[in-house]
Design an enzyme around this catalytic site. Sequence first.
Site, mmCIF file in Angstrom:
data_model
loop_
_atom_site.group_PDB
_atom_site.id
_atom_site.type_symbol
_atom_site.label_atom_id
_atom_site.label_comp_id
_atom_site.label_asym_id
_atom_site.label_seq_id
_atom_site.Cartn_x
_atom_site.Cartn_y
_atom_site.Cartn_z
ATOM 1 N N LYS A 156 -10.837 -0.656 0.054
ATOM 2 C CA LYS A 156 -10.100 -1.262 1.164
ATOM 3 C C LYS A 156 -10.791 -0.946 2.490
ATOM 4 O O LYS A 156 -10.906 -1.822 3.364
ATOM 5 C CB LYS A 156 -8.651 -0.762 1.189
ATOM 6 C CG LYS A 156 -7.773 -1.344 0.094
ATOM 7 C CD LYS A 156 -6.349 -0.835 0.186
ATOM 8 C CE LYS A 156 -5.669 -1.274 1.458
ATOM 9 N NZ LYS A 156 -4.245 -0.886 1.498
ATOM 10 N N ASP A 191 1.080 -0.646 8.137
ATOM 11 C CA ASP A 191 2.499 -0.977 8.185
ATOM 12 C C ASP A 191 3.167 -0.604 6.861
ATOM 13 O O ASP A 191 2.504 -0.342 5.855
ATOM 14 C CB ASP A 191 2.709 -2.455 8.492
ATOM 15 C CG ASP A 191 2.031 -3.351 7.452
ATOM 16 O OD1 ASP A 191 1.393 -2.813 6.525
ATOM 17 O OD2 ASP A 191 2.153 -4.568 7.558
ATOM 18 N N TYR A 240 -11.201 -8.304 4.673
ATOM 19 C CA TYR A 240 -9.851 -7.835 4.352
ATOM 20 C C TYR A 240 -8.866 -8.573 5.249
ATOM 21 O O TYR A 240 -8.559 -8.154 6.364
ATOM 22 C CB TYR A 240 -9.742 -6.323 4.573
ATOM 23 C CG TYR A 240 -8.441 -5.724 4.073
ATOM 24 C CD1 TYR A 240 -8.364 -5.144 2.819
ATOM 25 C CD2 TYR A 240 -7.292 -5.738 4.859
ATOM 26 C CE1 TYR A 240 -7.186 -4.595 2.347
ATOM 27 C CE2 TYR A 240 -6.100 -5.202 4.400
ATOM 28 C CZ TYR A 240 -6.054 -4.627 3.149
ATOM 29 O OH TYR A 240 -4.881 -4.090 2.681
ATOM 30 N N ASP A 251 5.736 -1.939 4.043
ATOM 31 C CA ASP A 251 6.402 -3.112 3.490
ATOM 32 C C ASP A 251 7.686 -2.673 2.797
ATOM 33 O O ASP A 251 7.650 -1.823 1.899
ATOM 34 C CB ASP A 251 5.484 -3.829 2.496
ATOM 35 C CG ASP A 251 4.190 -4.292 3.146
ATOM 36 O OD1 ASP A 251 4.269 -4.962 4.183
ATOM 37 O OD2 ASP A 251 3.105 -3.967 2.621
ATOM 38 N N ASP A 305 7.383 -4.376 7.897
ATOM 39 C CA ASP A 305 7.573 -5.743 7.401
ATOM 40 C C ASP A 305 8.779 -5.714 6.477
ATOM 41 O O ASP A 305 8.722 -5.139 5.394
ATOM 42 C CB ASP A 305 6.340 -6.243 6.652
ATOM 43 C CG ASP A 305 5.199 -6.589 7.582
ATOM 44 O OD1 ASP A 305 5.403 -6.567 8.807
ATOM 45 O OD2 ASP A 305 4.083 -6.864 7.086
ATOM 46 N N SER A 345 0.822 -1.218 0.000
ATOM 47 C CA SER A 345 0.000 0.000 0.000
ATOM 48 C C SER A 345 0.852 1.263 0.000
ATOM 49 O O SER A 345 0.460 2.284 -0.575
ATOM 50 C CB SER A 345 -0.931 -0.008 1.220
ATOM 51 O OG SER A 345 -0.187 -0.022 2.434
#
Length: 613
Positions: free
Chosen positions: A141, A25, A150, A27, A80, A14
């Site tokens: 979303k 979070d 989700y 990524d 992450d 995202s």
Amino acid sequence: MIEKANVVLFTFGSYRLGVHGPGADIDILCVGPSYVNREEDFFVTLHGILTQLEEVTELQPVPDAHVPLMKFKFHGMAIDLLYASVSLAVIPPDFNISEGSVLCGVDESTVRSLNGCRVADQILRLVPNVENFRTTLRCLKYWAERRGVYSNVTGFLGGVNWAILVALICQLYPNAVPSMLVSRFFRVFTQWQWPNPVMLCAIENDDLGFSVWDPRKNPRDRSHVMPIITPGYPCMNSSYNVSSSTLRVIKEQFKLGNKICQEIDLNKASWTALFEPFNFFEAYTKYLVVDIVADNDDDLRLWKGWVESRLRQLTLKIERDTNGMLQCHPYPCDYSNPTLQCAHCSFYMGLSRKEGMKIHGQNFDIRGTVDEFMHEIGMYTLWKSGMDLAVTHVRKKQIPYYVFEQGYKKPCPPMHANQQEQSDRHDTEDDTLTASMLGQLKRKRDFDGAGHSESCKSVKRSSVSLAYEESPPEYGSIVSKVVSENTVNLVSSALCNGVQNGLSHGDVNLESANCSSSPHGSEESAASGTSCAAVETVHMVVETVGPESSMACVINGTVQTMAVHTPLKCVAEKDEPKFEGIGSLANSNSAEFMEQTEMLTGNVLGENMHLCE
């Protein structure tokens, strides 16, 4: 070489798509040289460095995941972190991760790690209007989170899945504004004939030898029920976690969203109606509860992550053992009792009979299924003392108060006097039709202080028959009244007492194991991480089969389901010139669809790109 040694960081998910929000979070992919490996340098050396940093908290390595990563918080921001080692001695500053040569000489895990960034870039290149895509994706979303669909880990759709679905709608309607794109999203996917795949472009084949999604060649790909294919090489099914039960839930939510959008178009509803939360605890009459407890928050985070990752397997096993007749709806949220000052949480799964199945006297014995699931849970390699688990079966009236947003249960809709009399008679009949058992699973071996292994001893079971003159106590209230010196024993005793005292209801009579201070039998078994299951032969008599908008009633001694929804109207032909081409392939299987859709996709995308220019 030491002076030139470097790595390059890429964002994906995202954050890279530009649709991240507060609390989301980040990524991150770390691309390093060939001589820095994942097993030792990333998960050992770097992990050791991060543990020494005060800025890093909640560090959790997940080396055995489908995509290996480390999860942690940096200055409170959730991260992450993935690692990919490419066939280069030095990573140039202008390293282009989208080039095909990046995949040369790497393994499958590295390909999956690299694909996150490559797919995000490809999606942004394939949509005709990036800003409209982002606005629409943000909206959907949020809708998916509100409606409980989700979550990739529990068998629903994750961020990349929703991004690909929205990107397809943007391709089909290149000149549409976001409000129209949202409406068309529900219209298209309400009528989509799964398992026909969703693809943004034709599947690419390369000479690098990596497997691509193709049901014509790969038998395993034919079992996917909701294929959503990633663009770019190697093309993969990003929604392989979706099962028949979760697909049913997703399709129901699509239909409900389409109905609301139709009402919005006619000025009969507002946009706020689309984002009403899903009343999960009003939608079913029976639930499975997975209670988790650990010694501290760090252990609970590890234990919870492992159990949550296996909940999808419990759904699949129940589908398998009941031939798809008993359907599960895992809810992607965890709950904890605020009155307990210890590390614990619970997951809930709604149970319903397959729509259209005969109702008379159908029993589902899932005790062996749950035992098999708990046996797999017991194989956790990072298990620690205090990590315990209990699986129980409860009815809606026993759901604890703290799971509701308002802190209290919403009143049930009034029932006609005749219906109430018939329902009470049905509940009385159910008592004589079903039986249950408290199963207990021990780890394969117990270890004594000297490290010697001992075979697990069987736990004596005693039948318990409880008769309530008053209404049975609430599941949540049982937990809050138990007194124990140790916090883990507090929850464990509460779970056990809930099994013995609080889970006897209209159609379930449970047998109780000898659980003194732990739901896992004796103190010896508690030390070995044994788990117990209060799961019985599930007797589905009166059961809702849809979302919160349907209810069950009893008429003339038979059970019927009264659906509130009316059939959806046909799609207006003037709005669907391109969708008709896809709809014509509805009766083909996914392999045949592959062959026909390559030409169709190319024509549609070519036309849309031309219009965009």
